[in-house]
Motif scaffolding. Structure first.
Motif, PDB file in Angstrom:
ATOM      1  N   SER A 140       0.711  -1.084  -0.241  1.00 33.78           N
ATOM      2  CA  SER A 140       0.023  -0.076   0.030  1.00 33.78           C
ATOM      3  C   SER A 140       0.894   1.269  -0.014  1.00 33.78           C
ATOM      4  O   SER A 140       1.981   1.207   0.528  1.00 33.78           O
ATOM      5  CB  SER A 140      -0.857   0.152   1.053  1.00 33.78           C
ATOM      6  OG  SER A 140      -1.523   1.378   1.422  1.00 33.78           O
ATOM      7  N   PHE A 141       0.455   2.289  -0.754  1.00 37.08           N
ATOM      8  CA  PHE A 141       1.146   3.654  -0.642  1.00 37.08           C
ATOM      9  C   PHE A 141       0.903   4.389   0.591  1.00 37.08           C
ATOM     10  O   PHE A 141       1.915   5.152   1.028  1.00 37.08           O
ATOM     11  CB  PHE A 141       0.542   4.535  -1.722  1.00 37.08           C
ATOM     12  CG  PHE A 141      -0.899   4.949  -1.344  1.00 37.08           C
ATOM     13  CD1 PHE A 141      -1.107   6.005  -0.520  1.00 37.08           C
ATOM     14  CD2 PHE A 141      -1.940   4.123  -1.828  1.00 37.08           C
ATOM     15  CE1 PHE A 141      -2.469   6.458  -0.511  1.00 37.08           C
ATOM     16  CE2 PHE A 141      -3.291   4.419  -1.656  1.00 37.08           C
ATOM     17  CZ  PHE A 141      -3.792   5.482  -0.742  1.00 37.08           C
ATOM     18  N   LEU A 142       0.317   3.623   1.815  1.00 36.83           N
ATOM     19  CA  LEU A 142       0.325   4.274   3.233  1.00 36.83           C
ATOM     20  C   LEU A 142       1.257   3.558   3.920  1.00 36.83           C
ATOM     21  O   LEU A 142       1.177   3.947   5.229  1.00 36.83           O
ATOM     22  CB  LEU A 142      -1.259   4.264   3.674  1.00 36.83           C
ATOM     23  CG  LEU A 142      -2.199   4.920   3.000  1.00 36.83           C
ATOM     24  CD1 LEU A 142      -3.690   4.484   3.512  1.00 36.83           C
ATOM     25  CD2 LEU A 142      -1.904   6.387   3.155  1.00 36.83           C
ATOM     26  N   SER A 143       2.012   2.529   3.492  1.00 36.24           N
ATOM     27  CA  SER A 143       2.550   1.678   4.325  1.00 36.24           C
ATOM     28  C   SER A 143       3.961   2.415   4.928  1.00 36.24           C
ATOM     29  O   SER A 143       4.426   2.303   5.852  1.00 36.24           O
ATOM     30  CB  SER A 143       3.233   0.538   3.797  1.00 36.24           C
ATOM     31  OG  SER A 143       4.205   0.800   2.504  1.00 36.24           O
ATOM     32  N   LYS A 144       4.100   3.683   4.245  1.00 37.95           N
ATOM     33  CA  LYS A 144       5.302   4.354   4.965  1.00 37.95           C
ATOM     34  C   LYS A 144       4.674   5.222   6.230  1.00 37.95           C
ATOM     35  O   LYS A 144       5.627   5.750   6.975  1.00 37.95           O
ATOM     36  CB  LYS A 144       5.688   5.621   3.911  1.00 37.95           C
ATOM     37  CG  LYS A 144       4.741   6.456   3.541  1.00 37.95           C
ATOM     38  CD  LYS A 144       4.962   7.448   2.460  1.00 37.95           C
ATOM     39  CE  LYS A 144       4.025   8.443   2.092  1.00 37.95           C
ATOM     40  NZ  LYS A 144       4.542   9.408   0.783  1.00 37.95           N
ATOM     41  N   TYR A 145       3.439   5.159   6.509  1.00 37.78           N
ATOM     42  CA  TYR A 145       2.819   5.766   7.580  1.00 37.78           C
ATOM     43  C   TYR A 145       2.626   4.900   8.645  1.00 37.78           C
ATOM     44  O   TYR A 145       2.203   5.167  10.049  1.00 37.78           O
ATOM     45  CB  TYR A 145       1.688   6.571   7.584  1.00 37.78           C
ATOM     46  CG  TYR A 145       1.615   7.859   6.230  1.00 37.78           C
ATOM     47  CD1 TYR A 145       2.534   8.711   6.792  1.00 37.78           C
ATOM     48  CD2 TYR A 145       1.120   7.766   5.214  1.00 37.78           C
ATOM     49  CE1 TYR A 145       2.617   9.796   5.765  1.00 37.78           C
ATOM     50  CE2 TYR A 145       0.943   8.616   4.404  1.00 37.78           C
ATOM     51  CZ  TYR A 145       1.845   9.974   4.575  1.00 37.78           C
ATOM     52  OH  TYR A 145       2.071  10.751   3.747  1.00 37.78           O
ATOM     53  N   VAL A 146       3.026   3.613   8.557  1.00 37.39           N
ATOM     54  CA  VAL A 146       2.811   2.487   9.552  1.00 37.39           C
ATOM     55  C   VAL A 146       3.578   2.776  10.855  1.00 37.39           C
ATOM     56  O   VAL A 146       4.860   3.134  10.682  1.00 37.39           O
ATOM     57  CB  VAL A 146       3.001   1.219   9.109  1.00 37.39           C
ATOM     58  CG1 VAL A 146       3.130   0.215  10.274  1.00 37.39           C
ATOM     59  CG2 VAL A 146       1.985   0.624   7.964  1.00 37.39           C
ATOM     60  N   ASP A 147       2.917   2.861  11.696  1.00 37.08           N
ATOM     61  CA  ASP A 147       3.652   3.040  13.341  1.00 37.08           C
ATOM     62  C   ASP A 147       3.954   4.599  13.538  1.00 37.08           C
ATOM     63  O   ASP A 147       4.680   4.796  14.123  1.00 37.08           O
ATOM     64  CB  ASP A 147       5.148   2.228  13.321  1.00 37.08           C
ATOM     65  CG  ASP A 147       5.094   0.818  13.458  1.00 37.08           C
ATOM     66  OD1 ASP A 147       3.982   0.431  14.078  1.00 37.08           O
ATOM     67  OD2 ASP A 147       5.758   0.001  13.364  1.00 37.08           O
ATOM     68  N   LYS A 148       3.075   5.376  12.571  1.00 36.04           N
ATOM     69  CA  LYS A 148       3.260   6.720  12.766  1.00 36.04           C
ATOM     70  C   LYS A 148       1.825   7.060  13.239  1.00 36.04           C
ATOM     71  O   LYS A 148       0.614   6.580  13.136  1.00 36.04           O
ATOM     72  CB  LYS A 148       3.621   7.399  11.470  1.00 36.04           C
ATOM     73  CG  LYS A 148       5.034   7.043  11.236  1.00 36.04           C
ATOM     74  CD  LYS A 148       5.719   8.030  10.170  1.00 36.04           C
ATOM     75  CE  LYS A 148       7.050   7.615  10.079  1.00 36.04           C
ATOM     76  NZ  LYS A 148       7.757   8.319   8.661  1.00 36.04           N
ATOM     77  N   LYS A 149       1.759   8.477  14.038  1.00 33.67           N
ATOM     78  CA  LYS A 149       0.532   9.017  14.234  1.00 33.67           C
ATOM     79  C   LYS A 149      -0.093   9.559  13.046  1.00 33.67           C
ATOM     80  O   LYS A 149       0.624  10.504  12.404  1.00 33.67           O
ATOM     81  CB  LYS A 149       0.453  10.178  15.272  1.00 33.67           C
ATOM     82  CG  LYS A 149      -0.535  10.644  15.970  1.00 33.67           C
ATOM     83  CD  LYS A 149      -0.288  11.440  17.043  1.00 33.67           C
ATOM     84  CE  LYS A 149      -1.570  12.039  17.727  1.00 33.67           C
ATOM     85  NZ  LYS A 149      -1.153  12.945  19.088  1.00 33.67           N
ATOM     86  N   VAL A 150      -1.492   9.269  12.815  1.00 33.21           N
ATOM     87  CA  VAL A 150      -1.909   9.871  11.615  1.00 33.21           C
ATOM     88  C   VAL A 150      -3.372  10.473  12.005  1.00 33.21           C
ATOM     89  O   VAL A 150      -3.890   9.988  13.017  1.00 33.21           O
ATOM     90  CB  VAL A 150      -2.253   8.795  10.561  1.00 33.21           C
ATOM     91  CG1 VAL A 150      -0.813   8.280   9.829  1.00 33.21           C
ATOM     92  CG2 VAL A 150      -3.091   7.507  10.893  1.00 33.21           C
TER      93      VAL A 150
END
Length: 99
Positions: free
Chosen positions: A2-12
């Protein structure tokens, strides 16, 4: 992947199609934009003429179906911590109409 995988373990911050504002740590996502958030809470920001203060509702572990996701953005945690969210006022975000 997923293009969102760079946000895993980050506050969104997630805005949903029914105008909800969810904030949490992205634990997982898939190619359909289904999201798993941990330590999630919902911010209900009131309009200026509403006497009630902004409300923060703890939700904990939360699953958001991909077809309900409108926006996903990384949260600047330092800036977010400096804001007194109870005092914040703003216009209501309109929902998404599907034809």
């Amino acid at each position: 992947m997923s293009f969102l995988s760079k946000y895993v373990d980050k506050k969104v911050c997630v805005i949903t199609s029914d105008s909800r504002t969810l904030v949490g740590t992205l634990a997982s996502c898939d190619q359909m934009t289904n999201l798993v958030l941990t330590q999630t809470f919902e911010r209900i920001i009131r309009p200026p003429d509403d006497p009630e203060p902004t409300t923060i509702i703890p939700l904990g572990l939360y699953l958001v179906r991909g077809d309900n996701v409108v926006v996903v953005a990384e949260v600047d945690e330092q800036l977010d911590d400096e804001i007194d969210w109870v005092q914040v006022r703003g216009a209501v975000i309109g929902g998404v109409k599907h034809s």
